[in-house]
Scaffold this active site. Structure first.
Site, PDB file in Angstrom:
ATOM      1  N   ARG A  39       0.871  -1.176   0.000  1.00  0.00           N
ATOM      2  CA  ARG A  39       0.000   0.000   0.000  1.00  0.00           C
ATOM      3  C   ARG A  39       0.906   1.222   0.000  1.00  0.00           C
ATOM      4  O   ARG A  39       1.527   1.546   1.010  1.00  0.00           O
ATOM      5  CB  ARG A  39      -0.883  -0.004   1.245  1.00  0.00           C
ATOM      6  N   SER A 108     -12.517  -3.382  -0.677  1.00  0.00           N
ATOM      7  CA  SER A 108     -12.853  -2.746   0.597  1.00  0.00           C
ATOM      8  C   SER A 108     -14.301  -2.300   0.599  1.00  0.00           C
ATOM      9  O   SER A 108     -14.762  -1.669  -0.362  1.00  0.00           O
ATOM     10  CB  SER A 108     -11.976  -1.511   0.831  1.00  0.00           C
ATOM     11  N   LYS A 137      -5.871   5.819   8.410  1.00  0.00           N
ATOM     12  CA  LYS A 137      -6.672   6.252   7.254  1.00  0.00           C
ATOM     13  C   LYS A 137      -7.491   7.475   7.625  1.00  0.00           C
ATOM     14  O   LYS A 137      -8.395   7.391   8.467  1.00  0.00           O
ATOM     15  CB  LYS A 137      -7.582   5.112   6.800  1.00  0.00           C
TER      16      LYS A 137
END
Ligand code: TZP
Ligand code: MG
Length: 208
Positions: A39, A108, A137
């Site tokens: 990521r 997701s 996040k």
């Protein structure tokens, strides 16, 4: 499809305290991790591609599944084992059409409708989050373990909880019906990422 591991280790440089991703991957593998995601939100693609190839090669060598976040082009170019997309990325249906046979697709989701749609669009596993509050996040949507409980009976593919998961609260996520837990900071920001991986697995494996 069955997840190769109930622990999904997501490598994210932005919380890795200056450590590089190949070093983090070594720690994860040494700790027993066998499901890894890259990521990386800011690195130019021209630098990211060789890094993804390197991490992917190392995962293959170690028998781990390597998944690329966000970008189908990168997943394909790097010969990754899979791609993970969110609700703002390439739609799962389009991603599925691009991936090579055998590549896995994760999506997701934040509610039951998104989870159902992900499966209809070809997801091999569905991530649900944020289960707990997280600093990783920005603007996360808090859904709690209860969403796993509600989605479990209506989604036939593996479910992975994500968001604020630690060795301490991972059992709560599995008890709610998840097949696995995905973590970023619990490994990437840990003082000892290898020990953290090992400890997470120790807490998770009794639930399998
Ligand atoms: N999606 C929902 S919460 C989250 C993502 C990517 C962040 C998870 O990071 P952490 O550090 O494991 O809470
Ligand atoms: Mg994304």
């Amino acid at each position: 499809m069955r997840l190769p591991s109930p622990l999904y280790a997501i490598l994210d440089r932005s919380v890795a305290r200056g450590r590089d991703l190949p070093a983090l991957l070594e720690a994860v593998l040494a700790g027993g991790g066998r499901l890894v995601q890259l990521r990386e939100k800011t690195m130019p693609l021209v630098e990211l591609l060789p890094l993804a190839r390197q991490l992917g090669r190392r995962c293959r060598e170690a028998g781990a599944l390597f998944v690329v976040n966000d970008r189908a082009d990168l997943a394909l170019a790097a010969d990754a084992g899979g791609l993970h997309v969110g609700q703002d990325d390439l739609p799962a249906l389009e991603a599925r059409r691009l991936l090579r046979p055998g590549m896995i697709l994760g999506v997701s989701t934040h509610d039951e409708a998104e989870a159902r749609r992900a499966v209809a669009d070809g997801a091999d596993y569905v991530a649900i989050g944020s289960i707990f509050p997280t600093a990783t996040k920005a603007g996360f949507q808090l859904v709690g373990p209860d969403l796993i409980r509600r989605v479990r009976p209506v989604v036939p593919v593996p479910l992975v909880g994500i968001g604020g998961i630690t060795a301490d609260n991972a059992p709560t996520v599995l008890a709610a019906g998840a097949d696995g837990v995905a973590v970023i900071s619990a490994i990437c920001a840990a003082p000892d990422p290898e020990a953290a991986t090992h400890r997470l697995l120790e807490r998770i494996l009794p639930w399998r």
